[in-house]
Design a protein around this motif. Structure first.
Motif, PDB file in Angstrom:
ATOM      1  N   ALA A  35      51.099  38.783  43.536  1.00  0.00           N
ATOM      2  CA  ALA A  35      50.535  39.458  44.711  1.00  0.00           C
ATOM      3  C   ALA A  35      49.035  39.212  44.792  1.00  0.00           C
ATOM      4  O   ALA A  35      48.489  38.997  45.883  1.00  0.00           O
ATOM      5  CB  ALA A  35      50.820  40.955  44.646  1.00  0.00           C
ATOM      6  N   THR A  36      48.363  39.206  43.662  1.00  0.00           N
ATOM      7  CA  THR A  36      46.924  38.956  43.629  1.00  0.00           C
ATOM      8  C   THR A  36      46.608  37.534  44.094  1.00  0.00           C
ATOM      9  O   THR A  36      45.680  37.318  44.881  1.00  0.00           O
ATOM     10  CB  THR A  36      46.372  39.190  42.210  1.00  0.00           C
ATOM     11  OG1 THR A  36      46.663  40.534  41.827  1.00  0.00           O
ATOM     12  CG2 THR A  36      44.895  38.956  42.142  1.00  0.00           C
ATOM     13  N   VAL A  37      47.376  36.575  43.608  1.00  0.00           N
ATOM     14  CA  VAL A  37      47.159  35.179  44.003  1.00  0.00           C
ATOM     15  C   VAL A  37      47.390  35.014  45.500  1.00  0.00           C
ATOM     16  O   VAL A  37      46.578  34.406  46.202  1.00  0.00           O
ATOM     17  CB  VAL A  37      48.081  34.230  43.195  1.00  0.00           C
ATOM     18  CG1 VAL A  37      48.098  32.835  43.800  1.00  0.00           C
ATOM     19  CG2 VAL A  37      47.640  34.176  41.729  1.00  0.00           C
ATOM     20  N   ILE A  38      48.481  35.552  45.990  1.00  0.00           N
ATOM     21  CA  ILE A  38      48.826  35.410  47.405  1.00  0.00           C
ATOM     22  C   ILE A  38      47.771  36.044  48.308  1.00  0.00           C
ATOM     23  O   ILE A  38      47.436  35.507  49.361  1.00  0.00           O
ATOM     24  CB  ILE A  38      50.221  36.023  47.685  1.00  0.00           C
ATOM     25  CG1 ILE A  38      51.291  35.161  47.025  1.00  0.00           C
ATOM     26  CG2 ILE A  38      50.476  36.171  49.175  1.00  0.00           C
ATOM     27  CD1 ILE A  38      52.654  35.819  46.962  1.00  0.00           C
ATOM     28  N   SER A  39      47.207  37.172  47.895  1.00  0.00           N
ATOM     29  CA  SER A  39      46.270  37.885  48.760  1.00  0.00           C
ATOM     30  C   SER A  39      44.801  37.602  48.444  1.00  0.00           C
ATOM     31  O   SER A  39      43.919  38.226  49.034  1.00  0.00           O
ATOM     32  CB  SER A  39      46.535  39.390  48.658  1.00  0.00           C
ATOM     33  OG  SER A  39      46.275  39.840  47.335  1.00  0.00           O
ATOM     34  N   HIS A  40      44.534  36.650  47.568  1.00  0.00           N
ATOM     35  CA  HIS A  40      43.144  36.341  47.211  1.00  0.00           C
ATOM     36  C   HIS A  40      42.370  35.922  48.459  1.00  0.00           C
ATOM     37  O   HIS A  40      42.853  35.105  49.254  1.00  0.00           O
ATOM     38  CB  HIS A  40      43.099  35.226  46.157  1.00  0.00           C
ATOM     39  CG  HIS A  40      41.759  35.074  45.539  1.00  0.00           C
ATOM     40  ND1 HIS A  40      40.731  34.387  46.150  1.00  0.00           N
ATOM     41  CD2 HIS A  40      41.262  35.530  44.371  1.00  0.00           C
ATOM     42  CE1 HIS A  40      39.668  34.418  45.379  1.00  0.00           C
ATOM     43  NE2 HIS A  40      39.961  35.109  44.286  1.00  0.00           N
ATOM     44  N   PRO A  41      41.152  36.445  48.645  1.00  0.00           N
ATOM     45  CA  PRO A  41      40.410  36.139  49.866  1.00  0.00           C
ATOM     46  C   PRO A  41      39.941  34.682  49.985  1.00  0.00           C
ATOM     47  O   PRO A  41      39.674  34.209  51.090  1.00  0.00           O
ATOM     48  CB  PRO A  41      39.204  37.084  49.810  1.00  0.00           C
ATOM     49  CG  PRO A  41      39.087  37.482  48.385  1.00  0.00           C
ATOM     50  CD  PRO A  41      40.458  37.398  47.795  1.00  0.00           C
ATOM     51  N   ASP A  42      39.839  33.965  48.860  1.00  0.00           N
ATOM     52  CA  ASP A  42      39.394  32.574  48.908  1.00  0.00           C
ATOM     53  C   ASP A  42      40.265  31.731  47.973  1.00  0.00           C
ATOM     54  O   ASP A  42      39.876  31.419  46.847  1.00  0.00           O
ATOM     55  CB  ASP A  42      37.922  32.475  48.502  1.00  0.00           C
ATOM     56  CG  ASP A  42      37.340  31.094  48.732  1.00  0.00           C
ATOM     57  OD1 ASP A  42      38.110  30.142  48.997  1.00  0.00           O
ATOM     58  OD2 ASP A  42      36.106  30.966  48.637  1.00  0.00           O
TER      59      ASP A  42
END
Length: 94
Positions: A35-42
């Motif tokens: 989830a963190t990777v998918i939603s990373h801002p950059d």
């Protein structure tokens, strides 16, 4: 069964339960990380940063365990790298 055999069986069952708990814990972390990777801002910067860190991670843990550990960490790092790269590629397509 002898006392020794019973003790070994109890220890084995306790180890099995601990491994199962750790497996569940790691699976939850895996999904959180996805989830963190998918939603990373950059995603591109995440991919560059991960690429820079990856060789050091592999080198640091070269002698941490036996062949099972080495295979597991290699597989996990490869999967994570694929997911990070995919998130970056998806941004490039947008």
């Amino acid at each position: 069964m002898t006392t020794t055999t019973e003790n070994i069986l109890e220890r084995l069952l306790a180890c099995e339960a601990q491994l199962e708990a750790q497996r569940g814990y790691l699976k939850a972390l895996e999904y959180g990380l996805r989830a963190t990777v998918i939603s990373h801002p950059d995603p591109s910067e995440l991919s560059r940063t991960w690429g820079a860190l990856l060789p050091g991670i592999a080198e640091k843990h070269t002698d941490d365990g036996g062949p099972v550990f080495a295979a597991a960490i290699a597989q996990a790092l490869m999967l994570l790298t694929e997911q990070i790269d995919e998130a970056s590629r998806n941004l490039d397509r947008s």
